[in-house]
Design a protein around this motif. Sequence first.
Motif, short mmCIF file in Angstrom:
data_model
loop_
_atom_site.label_atom_id
_atom_site.label_comp_id
_atom_site.label_asym_id
_atom_site.label_seq_id
_atom_site.Cartn_x
_atom_site.Cartn_y
_atom_site.Cartn_z
N ILE A 10 0.86 -1.56 -0.25
CA ILE A 10 0.13 0.12 0.24
C ILE A 10 0.94 1.37 0.15
CG2 ILE A 10 -1.78 1.59 1.51
CD1 ILE A 10 -2.94 -1.48 2.39
N GLY A 11 0.88 2.18 -1.19
CA GLY A 11 1.43 2.80 -1.41
C GLY A 11 3.16 2.65 -0.93
N LYS A 12 4.15 2.95 -0.22
CA LYS A 12 5.46 2.54 -0.57
C LYS A 12 5.60 1.95 0.59
CE LYS A 12 7.64 7.11 -2.41
NZ LYS A 12 8.00 8.25 -2.28
N THR A 13 4.45 1.18 1.54
CA THR A 13 4.69 0.78 2.57
C THR A 13 4.70 -0.86 2.23
OG1 THR A 13 2.98 0.92 2.94
CG2 THR A 13 4.56 2.39 3.86
N ARG A 14 5.04 -1.72 2.84
CA ARG A 14 4.35 -3.40 2.19
C ARG A 14 4.42 -4.37 3.91
NH1 ARG A 14 8.37 -6.50 -2.51
NH2 ARG A 14 8.65 -7.15 -0.09
N LEU A 15 3.35 -5.64 3.66
CA LEU A 15 3.30 -6.03 4.39
C LEU A 15 3.89 -7.36 4.30
CD1 LEU A 15 1.62 -6.54 7.22
CD2 LEU A 15 -0.58 -7.57 6.01
N ASP A 16 4.77 -7.85 5.27
CA ASP A 16 4.80 -9.27 4.71
C ASP A 16 5.88 -9.92 5.99
OD1 ASP A 16 7.11 -7.44 5.96
OD2 ASP A 16 7.75 -6.72 2.93
N GLU A 17 6.67 -10.94 5.83
CA GLU A 17 6.88 -10.94 6.81
C GLU A 17 7.85 -10.35 8.01
OE1 GLU A 17 7.95 -15.94 7.07
OE2 GLU A 17 8.47 -15.25 5.04
N ALA A 18 8.83 -9.39 7.18
CA ALA A 18 10.16 -8.59 7.83
C ALA A 18 9.19 -7.60 8.89
CB ALA A 18 10.45 -8.50 7.16
N ALA A 19 7.48 -7.19 8.29
CA ALA A 19 6.78 -6.74 9.14
C ALA A 19 6.47 -6.88 9.71
CB ALA A 19 5.44 -5.74 7.27
N LEU A 20 5.53 -8.27 9.77
CA LEU A 20 5.22 -9.46 10.62
C LEU A 20 5.69 -9.36 12.25
CD1 LEU A 20 4.01 -11.56 8.66
CD2 LEU A 20 2.72 -9.37 9.29
N ARG A 21 7.20 -8.95 12.41
CA ARG A 21 8.17 -9.03 13.19
C ARG A 21 7.72 -8.63 14.13
NH1 ARG A 21 12.36 -10.29 8.80
NH2 ARG A 21 11.59 -12.75 8.46
N PRO A 22 7.65 -8.93 15.81
CA PRO A 22 8.50 -7.51 16.77
C PRO A 22 8.87 -6.70 16.36
CG PRO A 22 8.25 -9.72 17.59
CD PRO A 22 8.23 -10.22 16.52
N GLY A 23 8.88 -5.86 17.23
CA GLY A 23 9.90 -4.35 16.79
C GLY A 23 9.93 -3.57 15.34
N SER A 24 8.89 -4.27 14.82
CA SER A 24 8.42 -3.55 13.26
C SER A 24 7.77 -2.08 13.28
CB SER A 24 8.51 -4.15 11.88
OG SER A 24 6.61 -4.00 12.62
N PRO A 25 8.23 -1.29 11.87
CA PRO A 25 7.76 -0.53 12.53
C PRO A 25 6.35 -0.27 12.09
CG PRO A 25 9.24 0.49 10.53
CD PRO A 25 9.00 -1.44 11.50
N LEU A 26 5.46 -1.62 11.69
CA LEU A 26 3.46 -1.30 12.35
C LEU A 26 3.41 -2.73 13.05
CD1 LEU A 26 3.13 -3.23 7.95
CD2 LEU A 26 2.41 -0.36 9.64
N ASP A 27 4.88 -2.58 14.05
CA ASP A 27 4.27 -2.92 15.04
C ASP A 27 2.75 -3.40 15.84
OD1 ASP A 27 4.18 -5.76 16.76
OD2 ASP A 27 6.17 -4.92 18.22
N GLY A 28 2.73 -1.67 16.25
CA GLY A 28 1.86 -1.54 17.28
C GLY A 28 0.60 -1.45 16.46
#
Length: 208
Positions: A84-102
Amino acid sequence: AEPATADAADLSVLGEAVGASIGLTPVWRAGALLHRMTGAADAWQAASSWAEALGWAARTARERGRKISSLQAWGHGGWGYMRIGKTRLDEAALRPGSPLDGAINALKAELAGPDALVWLRCCSAFGHSGQAFARALAGRLGCRVAGHTYIIAFYQSGTHSLRPGEAPAWDPREGVRFSDGAPAGALWSSRTAPNTVSCLTGELPPGY
């Protein structure tokens, strides 16, 4: 998906992908709008990032006092991710501490339990190497997730879902285009391809 509670909400997010194909984006928008008009979605929102999309879904559920029975995200993707836009939902984004974690934690708190459905209506996110992403997404959200193995437009083929702890039952070669015996990309959806729905389909068919 059947609502997990009597007053659960069905939401839809339209991802505004930077550099998205002009030919495909109207299909996404038409599908999302139709779901709203027919009552298949209680609310929908255009978003320019995953943080915006997830934040809107969680906030809408809290403000309405209704847990989320189903959330459909419409946009563009590929093996193992949705953009979505310049951001990705992938395995890295699902890990604790990622920018999308919260934002992911906030969404999970508003889902209506393990029977809630999060459906990524994008190209081939669950295809080929994307099977690992499907398992990680189901485990991280604690609910049923769905996606596709083919490139999607009006027809959306290779529609599969997975619950937490389950292993993908579909062939990792499904929807894959091969060149000289090696994976070279995803195939286009068609009416006769496995597990095909259309962009007008509002609910995941039984067994998918």
